[in-house]
Motif scaffolding. Structure first.
Motif, PDB file in Angstrom:
ATOM      1  N   VAL A 416      44.750  62.637   8.773  1.00  0.00           N
ATOM      2  CA  VAL A 416      43.361  62.704   9.225  1.00  0.00           C
ATOM      3  C   VAL A 416      43.043  61.380   9.895  1.00  0.00           C
ATOM      4  CG1 VAL A 416      40.943  62.924   8.569  1.00  0.00           C
ATOM      5  CG2 VAL A 416      42.683  64.290   7.397  1.00  0.00           C
ATOM      6  N   ALA A 417      42.592  61.458  11.164  1.00  0.00           N
ATOM      7  CA  ALA A 417      42.319  60.260  11.947  1.00  0.00           C
ATOM      8  C   ALA A 417      40.823  60.068  12.115  1.00  0.00           C
ATOM      9  CB  ALA A 417      42.992  60.357  13.309  1.00  0.00           C
ATOM     10  N   GLY A 418      40.401  58.813  12.252  1.00  0.00           N
ATOM     11  CA  GLY A 418      39.030  58.479  12.563  1.00  0.00           C
ATOM     12  C   GLY A 418      38.980  57.637  13.811  1.00  0.00           C
ATOM     13  N   GLY A 419      37.765  57.482  14.352  1.00  0.00           N
ATOM     14  CA  GLY A 419      37.607  56.753  15.597  1.00  0.00           C
ATOM     15  C   GLY A 419      36.945  57.627  16.630  1.00  0.00           C
ATOM     16  N   THR A 420      37.044  57.219  17.875  1.00  0.00           N
ATOM     17  CA  THR A 420      36.435  57.971  18.972  1.00  0.00           C
ATOM     18  C   THR A 420      37.443  58.952  19.546  1.00  0.00           C
ATOM     19  OG1 THR A 420      35.039  56.059  19.510  1.00  0.00           O
ATOM     20  CG2 THR A 420      35.255  57.779  21.180  1.00  0.00           C
ATOM     21  N   GLY A 421      37.152  60.216  19.444  1.00  0.00           N
ATOM     22  CA  GLY A 421      38.031  61.221  20.012  1.00  0.00           C
ATOM     23  C   GLY A 421      37.844  61.340  21.523  1.00  0.00           C
ATOM     24  N   PRO A 422      38.708  62.113  22.193  1.00  0.00           N
ATOM     25  CA  PRO A 422      39.778  62.923  21.581  1.00  0.00           C
ATOM     26  C   PRO A 422      40.997  62.084  21.225  1.00  0.00           C
ATOM     27  CG  PRO A 422      39.792  63.179  23.954  1.00  0.00           C
ATOM     28  CD  PRO A 422      38.602  62.324  23.643  1.00  0.00           C
ATOM     29  N   PHE A 423      41.800  62.631  20.264  1.00  0.00           N
ATOM     30  CA  PHE A 423      43.019  61.964  19.833  1.00  0.00           C
ATOM     31  C   PHE A 423      44.230  62.734  20.335  1.00  0.00           C
ATOM     32  CE2 PHE A 423      39.908  61.299  16.360  1.00  0.00           C
ATOM     33  CZ  PHE A 423      39.745  59.928  16.477  1.00  0.00           C
TER      34      PHE A 423
END
Length: 835
Positions: A416-423
């Motif tokens: 599970v990633a966080g931050g500003t998408g898109p990834f």
């Protein structure tokens, strides 16, 4: 002590005070029409990349807010209004409006959303109730769409905790509420401007409380064994006005913001049974009796870095990160007077400015499900959302986990990633990219011996950068997992308290065949809401076992038992299975034959009538406190409908049952009130125009000549809860009384419109109605006599006055002393008995 409305300052057209009410509620005079906060460019300052927008307006004198799981924001105002903000718009119809005492800092000041809101729709409010006397109350309401559930046009309210009566001082009420990870409701309560309350375990003021969602008190509370009644709810003490507090998600950390007195504002890392010193200490302390604040900042009327009232706090640990990674885990807190928001690192205690100027008077902070910070602006009656507009490099919020599988079995690794998408995602095996493995998870469909020991990781990339996860190791064994089956009891079978269950199981393994009893491990857990209590510890070595359902302990209905079976083969591979046992639930109702009385259920006072669900067979304690007073009348316990004593246990029956406590008026000592006449005089037919009001004696004679003794008495109202049950006229004969008097003299009601100074035979009022009583025959000079008077005849005159005349049918004359006699004991008296 904290002072109020001192050193006023004007900001944005609003007059504020350094030590305003709790700081929050002081702005009763704030213009509610100011609904739009100043623009970010002109007044509000944030670090680069942050900006704020108004998220809901027209909310009035806001005090607190809470997010529902579906993203709706419930906002409460001091006047008792609850509104919903949906997608940044305030809905036009209030969720509800309750009647509350909103003077000073009182009113509706707290809200919490049930952890199971998705299914039960419960909303909890903390507000000041008028009845029966001013006190704060925690009540539960039910959401019916975007409004509260109603019945017969009235909002359905279930009071779950009534706090101590408030003094005439209307400040320091607290009100914040939050559910902990343990499923308990925590409530912060101010000390009502009486510092001694904070150190007193005999009341709930100046404390943080911990209760079950239904208002009962957990038996593992720190003072459960030493306090009594509802005071067992105390979790921590020594607070002044803990207006806001919050839990750090994923931990048991509770930060309580205590609005300070003359010098300090405190953030207290609150623990079970902790004592935080008020009123003995304020701010940092070395006193070993108390816990020093985690962080405290001083009052300063000039420097905006300091302040005067801490009124909001929130940890930044959202499921979805929207702020830079260095914000993660930090605690935001706000000051009401100086309009700033700061953040502190709970590990290093480093404090950093966040908003050096906000929309006026922030009162509550929340991190929303979208990962953004929200605050309530008391000065504008609005919700403000703070967003980060910069690009955030990705972070790994959930790392892929190492796993063990058998040959031929599939295995999935996830991130599970966080931050500003898109990834974008690229999975790697032993550091080399896996072709086509570009999702947030990667599945190896059939593991082989060649995959044993392989390491899997993922590289997550966005426009701002990339991050590489930790390595998850795959262990592959040439050993298929065993299969265990719980053959009895069946899943979701119903249980009742005291019932004994026998569990049985079987297990096989592709390599080992039927597994022996030594391969079986059984565990039974008792589940309550979202947490677990071990019930039967892990037990190895048998295919079967037995346990009995408890009848005491938890009385809630959101409970169940889970029987776990773990089987292990000779290669160490395991397989887990379980079945659940669900409670059989029936409603039980508590009533009283006398409206307004309360009863105890499981030692907790309850408002009647009460209907609550209970697990069949579980022991409940019924209590009828006695005596109780309603409307000034004292009542004592008489009987329970089930024949039990005033306090007794009942096993919840298999069918819905009503338990009625019967009370009767308490036996009390009678109240005796004695009155002397406010006027008395003799009307004499022999001198029809002569007034005898100043005479020291009175005369009564039927004829030759006729004489009537008139007396007027001011009657008291019946004392509360009492009825007039007896009346006696006492009098003393004069020296002229004839020993030969053998004729009774009769007391009758007369008209009340006469004056002692002017009464005579010519203007005498008529005697009417049935006789009130009779003066006995016989009159010995200077003797004391008593005559019974009808209480029923006097009843209509209670609280006013009554006039009576005394006469006889014949010629016998009776002389007795009047109210003008020098000795009080010689004057007539009307003795009233109220029982």
């Amino acid at each position: 002590m904290k002072h109020h409305a001192v050193f006023p300052a004007t900001r944005n057209g609003i007059v504020v005070g350094r030590r305003l009410f709790i700081s929050i509620l002081l702005l009763a005079t704030v213009a509610v029409t100011m609904l739009v906060p100043p623009s970010p460019a002109s007044a509000v300052t944030y670090p680069a990349g942050f900006t704020q927008t108004t998220w809901g307006t027209g909310l009035g004198r806001v005090t607190a807010m809470a997010f529902a799981p579906d993203g709706r924001l419930f906002v409460v105002a001091q006047d008792g209004t609850v509104r919903i903000v949906k997608n940044g718009t305030t809905l036009p119809t209030p969720f509800l409006k309750i009647t509350t005492d909103d003077q000073g800092e009182r009113g509706l000041t707290g809200i919490a959303i049930d952890p199971n809101f998705a299914t039960n729709k419960y909303v909890y409010l903390y507000y000041a109730s008028f009845t029966p006397v001013p006190h704060n109350r925690v009540s539960r309401f039910v959401a019916d769409g975007d409004v509260a559930l109603r019945s017969g046009g009235a909002v359905v309210e279930t009071p779950i905790l009534d706090l101590d009566n408030l003094s005439t001082v209307n400040i320091h009420n607290g009100g914040a509420m939050n559910f902990g990870a343990d499923g308990k409701l925590y409530v912060a309560v101010g000390e009502n401007a009486n510092g001694s309350n904070s150190q007193n375990l005999n009341n709930l003021l100046g404390k943080v409380l911990r209760i079950n969602a239904d208002g009962t008190i957990p038996t593992d509370n720190p003072f459960f064994a030493t306090a009594s009644g509802k005071n067992r709810a105390i979790w921590a003490l020594g607070f002044r006005n803990p207006f806001t507090f919050t839990f750090q998600p994923g931990t048991n950390k509770i930060f309580v913001n205590d609005v300070g007195g003359s010098a300090w504002e405190e953030i207290n890392d609150t623990v079970r049974g902790g004592n935080y010193g008020w009123p003995t200490t304020e701010g940092p302390t070395t006193d070993p009796r108390f816990i020093s604040p985690f962080y405290a900042y001083p009052h300063d009327t000039a420097a905006p870095v300091n302040g005067c009232a801490i009124t909001g706090g929130a940890f930044y640990n959202p499921a979805t990160m929207r702020y830079p990674s260095d914000y993660v885990g930090d605690y935001f807190f706000a000051d009401f007077c100086n309009h700033w928001i700061r953040r502190i690192d709970p590990v290093t205690k480093t404090v950093t400015d966040f908003a050096t100027t906000t929309t006026p008077h922030p009162v509550d902070l929340k991190v929303g499900p979208d990962g953004n910070l929200y605050y309530l602006s008391r000065g504008s009656g609005a919700v403000v959302r703070v967003t980060y507009t910069g690009s955030l490099a990705p972070t790994i919020q959930t790392q892929p986990a190492s796993q063990t599988v058998g040959t031929g079995e599939s295995v999935t690794f996830s991130v599970v990633a966080g931050g500003t998408g898109p990834f974008s995602y690229q999975w790697q095996r032993n550091g080399a990219n896996i072709a086509g493995a570009t999702g947030s998870s990667y599945t190896l469909s059939s593991a082989s011996a060649g995959d044993n020991g392989a390491g899997f990781r993922v590289v997550v990339t966005n426009a701002a950068g990339s991050v590489t996860s930790s390595v998850a190791t795959l262990t592959v064994k040439n050993d298929a997992a065993p299969t265990g089956t719980i053959s009895s009891p069946l899943n979701d079978v119903k249980y009742v308290g005291g019932q004994t269950f026998t569990y049985n199981g079987t297990a096989t393994d592709p390599e080992d065949g039927t597994l022996p009893a030594s391969a079986f491990t059984w565990t039974v857990d008792f589940h309550h809401d979202q947490h677990v209590h071990p019930f039967v510890p892990p037990t190895t070595g048998s295919r079967t076992g037995q346990f009995t359902i408890a009848t005491t302990g938890h009385t809630e209905t959101n409970v169940w038992y889970r029987i776990h079976l773990t089987v292990r083969d000779s290669g160490g591979r395991t397989q887990d299975s379980y079945v659940d046992l669900r409670p059989t639930v029936v409603p039980i109702t508590l009533r009283s034959n006398t409206p307004g009385l309360s009863l105890n259920l499981d030692d907790q006072p309850r408002t009647l009538p009460l209907t609550t669900d209970s697990v069949v067979g579980v022991i409940r304690k019924l209590g009828a406190p006695s005596p109780q007073t309603v409307g000034g009348v004292a009542y004592q316990f008489d009987t329970w409908s089930d024949g039990g004593s005033a306090t007794h246990d009942v096993a919840t029956p298999a069918v819905a049952t009503t338990y009625t406590a019967n009370f009767k008026p308490a036996a009390t000592s009678p109240v005796v009130i004695t009155r002397t006449p406010i006027a008395d005089a003799t009307a004499n037919a022999g001198a029809p125009t002569t007034s005898n009001g100043t005479s020291a004696s009175l005369a009564s004679q039927g004829t030759n000549p006729g004489q009537i003794a008139y007396l007027r008495f001011a009657l008291p109202a019946a004392p509360a809860g009492k009825t007039l049950t007896g009346a006696v006229l006492r009098y003393r004969t004069t020296t002229l009384a004839s020993a030969g008097t053998d004729e009774p003299h009769t007391i009758r009601v007369s008209g009340d419109a006469w004056s002692e100074a002017t009464l005579n035979w010519a203007n005498r009022p008529a005697l009417t109605g049935a006789a009130l009583g009779t003066l006995p025959a016989g009159a010995v000079p200077n003797a004391a006599y008593s005559a019974g008077v009808s209480p029923a005849s006097l009843q209509p005159f209670l609280g006013t006055s009554v006039s009576m005349g005394i006469t006889s049918a014949g010629t016998d004359r009776l002389w007795f002393w009047s109210r003008e006699h020098a000795a009080a004991s010689y004057r007539p008296q009307l003795v009233l008995t109220f029982s």
